[in-house]
Design a protein around this motif. Structure first.
Motif, PDB file in Angstrom:
ATOM      1  N   GLY A   1      -3.220 -19.434  27.089  1.00 53.82           N
ATOM      2  CA  GLY A   1      -3.396 -18.950  25.725  1.00 53.82           C
ATOM      3  C   GLY A   1      -3.130 -20.053  24.728  1.00 53.82           C
ATOM      4  O   GLY A   1      -2.462 -21.041  25.030  1.00 53.82           O
TER       5      GLY A   1
ATOM      6  N   ALA B   1      -6.173 -17.447  20.870  1.00 55.00           N
ATOM      7  CA  ALA B   1      -7.173 -17.182  21.909  1.00 55.00           C
ATOM      8  C   ALA B   1      -6.512 -17.263  23.268  1.00 55.00           C
ATOM      9  O   ALA B   1      -5.454 -17.871  23.418  1.00 55.00           O
ATOM     10  CB  ALA B   1      -8.327 -18.178  21.820  1.00 55.00           C
TER      11      ALA B   1
ATOM     12  N   SER C   1      -8.619 -16.134  31.002  1.00 60.73           N
ATOM     13  CA  SER C   1      -8.106 -15.832  32.327  1.00 60.73           C
ATOM     14  C   SER C   1      -8.221 -17.043  33.247  1.00 60.73           C
ATOM     15  O   SER C   1      -8.894 -18.026  32.922  1.00 60.73           O
ATOM     16  CB  SER C   1      -8.875 -14.653  32.930  1.00 60.73           C
ATOM     17  OG  SER C   1     -10.253 -15.000  33.062  1.00 60.73           O
TER      18      SER C   1
ATOM     19  N   THR D   1     -12.670 -13.897  31.505  1.00 57.60           N
ATOM     20  CA  THR D   1     -12.179 -13.032  30.426  1.00 57.60           C
ATOM     21  C   THR D   1     -11.577 -13.888  29.326  1.00 57.60           C
ATOM     22  O   THR D   1     -10.761 -14.771  29.606  1.00 57.60           O
ATOM     23  CB  THR D   1     -11.106 -12.062  30.954  1.00 57.60           C
ATOM     24  OG1 THR D   1     -11.664 -11.269  32.005  1.00 57.60           O
ATOM     25  CG2 THR D   1     -10.616 -11.148  29.830  1.00 57.60           C
ATOM     26  N   THR D   2     -11.986 -13.610  28.108  1.00 54.32           N
ATOM     27  CA  THR D   2     -11.444 -14.322  26.959  1.00 54.32           C
ATOM     28  C   THR D   2     -11.056 -13.329  25.866  1.00 54.32           C
ATOM     29  O   THR D   2     -11.638 -12.240  25.766  1.00 54.32           O
ATOM     30  CB  THR D   2     -12.442 -15.332  26.367  1.00 54.32           C
ATOM     31  OG1 THR D   2     -13.655 -14.645  26.014  1.00 54.32           O
ATOM     32  CG2 THR D   2     -12.762 -16.436  27.369  1.00 54.32           C
ATOM     33  N   TYR D   3     -10.074 -13.699  25.077  1.00 55.26           N
ATOM     34  CA  TYR D   3      -9.636 -12.906  23.928  1.00 55.26           C
ATOM     35  C   TYR D   3      -9.535 -13.826  22.718  1.00 55.26           C
ATOM     36  O   TYR D   3      -9.174 -14.998  22.856  1.00 55.26           O
ATOM     37  CB  TYR D   3      -8.253 -12.287  24.190  1.00 55.26           C
ATOM     38  CG  TYR D   3      -8.195 -11.373  25.378  1.00 55.26           C
ATOM     39  CD1 TYR D   3      -7.617 -11.782  26.577  1.00 55.26           C
ATOM     40  CD2 TYR D   3      -8.688 -10.075  25.308  1.00 55.26           C
ATOM     41  CE1 TYR D   3      -7.540 -10.935  27.675  1.00 55.26           C
ATOM     42  CE2 TYR D   3      -8.619  -9.225  26.407  1.00 55.26           C
ATOM     43  CZ  TYR D   3      -8.044  -9.664  27.577  1.00 55.26           C
ATOM     44  OH  TYR D   3      -7.974  -8.824  28.657  1.00 55.26           O
ATOM     45  N   TYR D   4      -9.817 -13.278  21.560  1.00 55.34           N
ATOM     46  CA  TYR D   4      -9.715 -14.033  20.319  1.00 55.34           C
ATOM     47  C   TYR D   4      -9.058 -13.187  19.243  1.00 55.34           C
ATOM     48  O   TYR D   4      -9.263 -11.971  19.168  1.00 55.34           O
ATOM     49  CB  TYR D   4     -11.100 -14.460  19.816  1.00 55.34           C
ATOM     50  CG  TYR D   4     -11.821 -15.413  20.724  1.00 55.34           C
ATOM     51  CD1 TYR D   4     -12.721 -14.965  21.689  1.00 55.34           C
ATOM     52  CD2 TYR D   4     -11.591 -16.788  20.622  1.00 55.34           C
ATOM     53  CE1 TYR D   4     -13.375 -15.851  22.531  1.00 55.34           C
ATOM     54  CE2 TYR D   4     -12.248 -17.679  21.458  1.00 55.34           C
ATOM     55  CZ  TYR D   4     -13.125 -17.206  22.408  1.00 55.34           C
ATOM     56  OH  TYR D   4     -13.779 -18.087  23.238  1.00 55.34           O
TER      57      TYR D   4
ATOM     58  N   ASP E   1      -8.930 -11.870  15.510  1.00 49.56           N
ATOM     59  CA  ASP E   1     -10.025 -11.546  14.597  1.00 49.56           C
ATOM     60  C   ASP E   1     -10.283 -12.682  13.607  1.00 49.56           C
ATOM     61  O   ASP E   1     -11.424 -12.926  13.209  1.00 49.56           O
ATOM     62  CB  ASP E   1      -9.703 -10.256  13.820  1.00 49.56           C
ATOM     63  CG  ASP E   1      -9.781  -9.030  14.699  1.00 49.56           C
ATOM     64  OD1 ASP E   1      -9.217  -7.994  14.316  1.00 49.56           O
ATOM     65  OD2 ASP E   1     -10.401  -9.094  15.788  1.00 49.56           O
TER      66      ASP E   1
ATOM     67  N   LYS F   1     -12.573 -15.332  15.470  1.00 48.98           N
ATOM     68  CA  LYS F   1     -13.787 -14.926  16.193  1.00 48.98           C
ATOM     69  C   LYS F   1     -15.024 -15.487  15.519  1.00 48.98           C
ATOM     70  O   LYS F   1     -15.170 -15.451  14.307  1.00 48.98           O
ATOM     71  CB  LYS F   1     -13.879 -13.403  16.242  1.00 48.98           C
ATOM     72  CG  LYS F   1     -13.047 -12.767  17.324  1.00 48.98           C
ATOM     73  CD  LYS F   1     -13.221 -11.255  17.327  1.00 48.98           C
ATOM     74  CE  LYS F   1     -12.333 -10.604  18.366  1.00 48.98           C
ATOM     75  NZ  LYS F   1     -12.418  -9.129  18.332  1.00 48.98           N
TER      76      LYS F   1
ATOM     77  N   THR G   1      -3.081 -12.495  28.152  1.00 46.91           N
ATOM     78  CA  THR G   1      -2.592 -11.502  27.187  1.00 46.91           C
ATOM     79  C   THR G   1      -2.528 -12.119  25.800  1.00 46.91           C
ATOM     80  O   THR G   1      -2.679 -13.331  25.639  1.00 46.91           O
ATOM     81  CB  THR G   1      -1.189 -10.977  27.560  1.00 46.91           C
ATOM     82  OG1 THR G   1      -0.223 -12.002  27.266  1.00 46.91           O
ATOM     83  CG2 THR G   1      -1.092 -10.619  29.023  1.00 46.91           C
ATOM     84  N   GLN G   2      -2.239 -11.287  24.816  1.00 43.09           N
ATOM     85  CA  GLN G   2      -2.151 -11.745  23.437  1.00 43.09           C
ATOM     86  C   GLN G   2      -0.724 -11.810  22.926  1.00 43.09           C
ATOM     87  O   GLN G   2      -0.506 -12.141  21.763  1.00 43.09           O
ATOM     88  CB  GLN G   2      -2.998 -10.840  22.540  1.00 43.09           C
ATOM     89  CG  GLN G   2      -4.459 -10.800  22.947  1.00 43.09           C
ATOM     90  CD  GLN G   2      -5.301  -9.934  22.030  1.00 43.09           C
ATOM     91  OE1 GLN G   2      -5.111  -9.917  20.820  1.00 43.09           O
ATOM     92  NE2 GLN G   2      -6.241  -9.203  22.612  1.00 43.09           N
TER      93      GLN G   2
END
Length: 123
Positions: free
Chosen positions: A35, A49, A52, A57-60, A62, A65, A104-105
């Motif tokens: 992360g 961000a 995995s 798998t990715t997360y951002y 808001d 983005k 995770t975030q």
């Protein structure tokens, strides 16, 4: 133990781009989700961000983005954060983090932290 080293920070004008790199000790990125978090003066550390272990798998956040892209090169044990269309509010120290398990975030779920790299965006 996983040792993480960030690089690529610097000073850039608003609208510009930077690419941060996070490199892990040899053979220690296997099974590790990564992360990026950032912390500006007098503000709490915030999620940017995450990716995995497989990269599937990715997360951002808001706020980034469409401007930031996280990716990883398993062969090089490196995770990248490509930052485009930078804004003055992106100014912060950026930290690379790692954990065994899913991405995770929450900063509290990461076990390994780099020393951070400064990103400054001028208006």
């Amino acid at each position: 133990q996983v040792h993480l080293v960030e690089s690529g920070g610097g000073l850039v004008q608003a609208g510009g781009s930077l690419r941060l790199s996070c490199t892990a000790s040899l053979r220690t990125f296997s099974g590790v989700a990564v992360g990026w978090f950032r912390q500006a003066p007098v503000k709490e550390r915030e999620f940017v961000a995450a990716i995995s272990w497989s990269g599937g798998t990715t997360y951002y956040a808001d706020s980034v983005k469409g401007r930031f892209t996280i990716s990883r090169d398993v062969a090089k044990n490196t995770v990248y954060l490509q930052m485009n269309s930078l804004k003055p509010e992106d100014t912060a120290v950026y930290y690379c983090t790692g954990r065994r398990g899913g991405a995770t975030q929450s900063p509290y779920e990461y076990d390994y932290w780099g020393q951070g790299t400064q990103v400054t965006v001028s208006s």
